[in-house]
Design a protein around this motif. Structure first.
Motif, short mmCIF file in Angstrom:
data_model
loop_
_atom_site.label_atom_id
_atom_site.label_comp_id
_atom_site.label_asym_id
_atom_site.label_seq_id
_atom_site.Cartn_x
_atom_site.Cartn_y
_atom_site.Cartn_z
N VAL A 75 68.58 76.27 1.01
CA VAL A 75 68.37 75.12 0.11
C VAL A 75 69.36 74.00 0.47
N PRO A 76 70.68 74.29 0.55
CA PRO A 76 71.59 73.21 0.96
C PRO A 76 71.30 72.70 2.37
N GLU A 77 70.85 73.57 3.27
CA GLU A 77 70.49 73.13 4.62
C GLU A 77 69.33 72.13 4.55
N TYR A 78 68.33 72.43 3.72
CA TYR A 78 67.21 71.50 3.52
C TYR A 78 67.72 70.15 3.02
N LEU A 79 68.60 70.17 2.01
CA LEU A 79 69.14 68.93 1.43
C LEU A 79 69.92 68.13 2.48
N HIS A 80 70.72 68.84 3.27
CA HIS A 80 71.49 68.21 4.35
C HIS A 80 70.53 67.54 5.35
N THR A 103 85.53 77.86 7.49
CA THR A 103 86.19 76.56 7.35
C THR A 103 85.18 75.42 7.43
N ARG A 104 83.99 75.72 7.99
CA ARG A 104 82.92 74.72 8.06
C ARG A 104 81.59 75.42 7.82
N ILE A 105 80.73 74.76 7.06
CA ILE A 105 79.35 75.21 6.85
C ILE A 105 78.48 73.97 7.00
N LEU A 106 77.39 74.09 7.73
CA LEU A 106 76.52 72.94 8.04
C LEU A 106 77.31 71.84 8.75
N GLY A 107 78.36 72.26 9.48
CA GLY A 107 79.18 71.30 10.21
C GLY A 107 80.13 70.51 9.33
N LYS A 108 80.21 70.84 8.05
CA LYS A 108 81.04 70.09 7.10
C LYS A 108 82.24 70.93 6.67
N PRO A 109 83.38 70.30 6.38
CA PRO A 109 84.54 71.07 5.92
C PRO A 109 84.27 71.74 4.57
N VAL A 110 84.84 72.93 4.42
CA VAL A 110 84.67 73.74 3.22
C VAL A 110 85.79 73.46 2.23
N TYR A 111 85.45 73.41 0.95
CA TYR A 111 86.44 73.30 -0.13
C TYR A 111 86.33 74.54 -0.99
N ARG A 112 87.45 74.97 -1.55
CA ARG A 112 87.46 76.21 -2.32
C ARG A 112 87.21 76.00 -3.80
N ARG A 113 87.39 74.77 -4.27
CA ARG A 113 87.10 74.44 -5.67
C ARG A 113 86.37 73.10 -5.69
N VAL A 114 85.49 72.92 -6.64
CA VAL A 114 84.77 71.65 -6.75
C VAL A 114 85.76 70.52 -7.00
N ALA A 115 86.78 70.78 -7.82
CA ALA A 115 87.77 69.76 -8.13
C ALA A 115 88.56 69.31 -6.91
#
Length: 148
Positions: free
Chosen positions: A44-49, A66-78
């Protein structure tokens, strides 16, 4: 007169279409990695990307990612820098509550709980904070419907 928080619960097709038109940047809480490509929390996020939206990965597991869909990963939304239009939630209904304070701290315009995910207490807290809430709907299905 206190505003009625229920007006922030988005349930109509028109309300969803408007919400999606106003959404450009989506933090995906509970996103999976490419290794789980067959699961909705990845495709679903891949489709949105691929549809041109700015998807920000916020995985709950996968500490080595550390990266998903080529984007940096964050551990909290904040911890996501800059404004977030929507938080797309891929957590079981009973697992949403521990993330409420984190999501509230990020001040998104909307929170979208995927198909099968419904948490009335969390939805009420988001709505009372002025955040639009969608529950138990697939963001990919609705985006495809609106994008036609």
């Amino acid at each position: 007169m206190e505003s009625d928080w229920r007006q922030n619960l988005v349930t109509t097709s028109d309300g969803i279409a408007q919400l999606l038109r106003d959404t450009r940047r989506i933090a995906v809480l509970g996103i999976k990695t490419e290794a789980q490509a067959g699961q909705p929390a990845f495709y679903v996020p891949e489709y949105l990307h691929n549809a041109g939206l700015d998807v920000v990965p916020v995985p709950v597991y996968y500490p080595d990612a550390t990266r998903i869909l080529g984007k940096p990963v964050y551990r909290r939304v904040a911890d996501v820098p800059g404004p977030v239009d929507m938080v797309n939630v891929f957590r079981r209904s009973e697992d949403v509550a521990p993330h409420v304070d984190d999501i509230l701290a990020a001040k998104p315009k909307a929170v979208w709980m995927q198909s099968g995910i419904r948490n009335e207490q969390a939805a009420q807290r988001f709505a009372e904070a002025g955040i639009k809430v969608v529950q138990d709907r697939c963001l990919m299905v609705e985006h495809r419907r609106v994008a036609r």
